[in-house]
Design a protein around this motif. Structure first.
Motif, short mmCIF file in Angstrom:
data_model
loop_
_atom_site.label_atom_id
_atom_site.label_comp_id
_atom_site.label_asym_id
_atom_site.label_seq_id
_atom_site.Cartn_x
_atom_site.Cartn_y
_atom_site.Cartn_z
N ASN A 92 0.84 -1.19 0.00
CA ASN A 92 0.00 0.00 0.00
C ASN A 92 0.88 1.25 0.00
OD1 ASN A 92 0.43 0.70 3.00
ND2 ASN A 92 -0.38 -1.41 3.12
N GLU A 93 0.25 2.40 0.09
CA GLU A 93 0.97 3.67 -0.05
C GLU A 93 1.57 4.18 1.25
OE1 GLU A 93 1.58 5.06 -3.04
OE2 GLU A 93 0.64 3.19 -3.75
N THR A 94 1.48 3.42 2.34
CA THR A 94 2.05 3.85 3.62
C THR A 94 3.56 4.01 3.51
OG1 THR A 94 0.31 2.69 4.84
CG2 THR A 94 2.29 3.29 6.07
N ARG A 95 4.07 5.12 4.02
CA ARG A 95 5.51 5.37 4.00
C ARG A 95 6.16 4.66 5.18
NH1 ARG A 95 7.91 7.60 -0.24
NH2 ARG A 95 9.09 9.20 0.87
N HIS A 96 7.26 3.99 4.93
CA HIS A 96 8.00 3.30 5.98
C HIS A 96 8.90 4.30 6.71
CE1 HIS A 96 6.61 -0.35 3.96
NE2 HIS A 96 7.01 -1.03 5.02
N ARG A 139 1.17 0.90 13.18
CA ARG A 139 2.17 1.86 13.63
C ARG A 139 2.17 1.92 15.16
NH1 ARG A 139 -0.44 7.90 12.47
NH2 ARG A 139 -2.36 7.57 13.66
N VAL A 140 3.29 2.37 15.70
CA VAL A 140 3.43 2.54 17.14
C VAL A 140 2.67 3.79 17.56
CG1 VAL A 140 5.05 2.96 19.04
CG2 VAL A 140 5.67 1.38 17.18
N LEU A 158 11.67 0.71 1.39
CA LEU A 158 10.85 -0.50 1.50
C LEU A 158 9.41 -0.25 1.03
CD1 LEU A 158 12.03 -1.72 5.03
CD2 LEU A 158 13.01 -2.27 2.79
N ASP A 159 9.07 0.99 0.75
CA ASP A 159 7.70 1.31 0.37
C ASP A 159 7.25 0.50 -0.85
OD1 ASP A 159 7.87 3.16 2.36
OD2 ASP A 159 7.84 4.93 1.06
#
Length: 369
Positions: free
Chosen positions: A290-294, A333-334, A324-325
């Motif tokens: 997905n488009e979440t940024r690491h 996420r934390v 890794l994106d």
């Protein structure tokens, strides 16, 4: 040894009725019934094979309805092998020397082509004496092919197989007699339900998003939330493994400062999980890129070279890992404990392996209102 009526006759109050009339009075067939077995170690559910062992199924259902199993014990265990219970004499600790001899000689053998696989429930018989089954039964924790064609399998565990795992781990003497046997507190009958899917399978993304997981590590605790709208199967997988305790006792086995910490590898678990438990729940995951940024604090799934090779191992970003994106599935996420990530930055490593084991002591779940 008790010599009790066979399955062709059952007691109903002050009357003695043929078993078929007893079942008709319930207005159900054996296949429509399940037994909910509540024990001091947890609850499991039995479904039945009336087409394979009708006499054994009818006897078990009648005894359960009469409360005959309530207060009996799983008196014999083989660690990760079988558990045996149902002896009416096991209600009395004073008769421990006789446990395993009660409630026999009530039903003829009904050996069939049913295999003694994990979860199979089967009838105990007197050694060397066919047609001697009765109240007592055993459940296979692992496959027992050597018992096929020798004992009357009459049911299977539809829910709660992990409870039988725990019962099999009860300390026992060299002969398999449980030292502190698990008690069958109550057996109740209910209309049969389909075997449920693995935990969280049917939970919609909106419900999954309400879960928080707290990872208690040797360096402090982290709490994560999930992105089930972006990666529902990865969120379900993590929640399922955490609920089952698979992550408890594993290690954070890889630390790369300013990049990632990695954990969840079941090979690092102490004690190791037996293979049959791993096979119950561990599955390869299809990617949900997905488009979440690491970036720092993102929870993502580790994998091998193949995109669909992720199973249990995860990583949390310690810094910018945007390379890794869209190559790895970010699924959470934390939200609490970011300062703990800073402690991981200072861990002494040899290559990427911490010099001292960093325990992931446990993962606990809570659900927000």
């Amino acid at each position: 040894m008790l010599d009790s009526p066979g399955p062709e006759r059952v007691d109903s109050g002050a009357m003695t009725l043929p078993a078929v009339f007893w079942l008709a009075a319930l207005q159900v067939t054996p296949a429509q019934q399940q037994a909910v077995v509540t024990t001091s170690a947890g609850t499991f559910v039995l479904s039945f094979y009336p087409e394979k062992a009708p006499g054994h199924v009818e006897l078990f259902l009648r005894l359960a309805a009469e409360g005959a199993y309530d207060g009996t014990r799983f008196h014999r265990v083989v660690r990760w092998g079988i558990v045996q219970g149902g002896d009416p004499l096991s209600k009395d600790p004073g008769k421990k020397a006789l446990w395993g001899t009660g409630g026999m000689n009530r039903v003829k053998s009904e050996v069939s082509d049913c295999k003694h696989v994990r979860g199979t429930a089967s009838s105990v018989e007197v050694a060397g004496k066919p047609d001697s089954g009765g109240n007592q039964f055993f459940v296979c924790v692992t496959p027992q092919a050597q018992l096929d064609g020798k004992f009357s399998a009459f049911g299977f565990v539809a829910e709660g197989i992990e409870v039988l795992d725990r019962i099999s781990e009860t300390p026992a003497d060299p002969g398999g007699l449980a030292l502190e046997p698990v008690v069958i507190e109550k057996v109740t009958l209910r209309p049969a339900r389909p075997v449920p899917p693995p935990a969280f399978s049917d939970a919609p993304p909106e419900e999954l998003a309400r879960y928080r997981a707290t990872l208690e590590t040797a360096l402090g605790s982290l709490t994560v939330e999930f992105f089930p709208k972006l990666a529902p199967d990865h969120a379900r997988n993590f929640l399922r493994l955490a609920q089952a305790g698979f992550y408890d006792g594993t290690a954070i086995h890889r630390v790369v400062p300013d990049f990632v910490l990695q954990g969840g590898d079941l090979a690092t678990r102490q004690p190791r999980l037996p293979d049959f438990r791993v096979q119950d729940l561990v599955r390869r995951l299809k990617p949900e890129f997905n488009e979440t940024r690491h970036v720092k604090g993102i929870l993502s799934m580790a994998r091998g070279d193949a995109p669909d090779s992720a199973e249990t191992s995860f990583f949390i970003c310690l810094g910018d890992a945007t390379g890794l994106d869209r190559e790895y599935t970010a699924f959470g996420r934390v939200v609490e404990g970011m300062e703990v990530l800073d402690r991981f930055q200072k861990v002494e490593v040899e290559g990427e392996t911490p010099r001292q084991r960093i325990e992931l002591r446990r993962v606990t779940l809570r659900k927000l209102p």
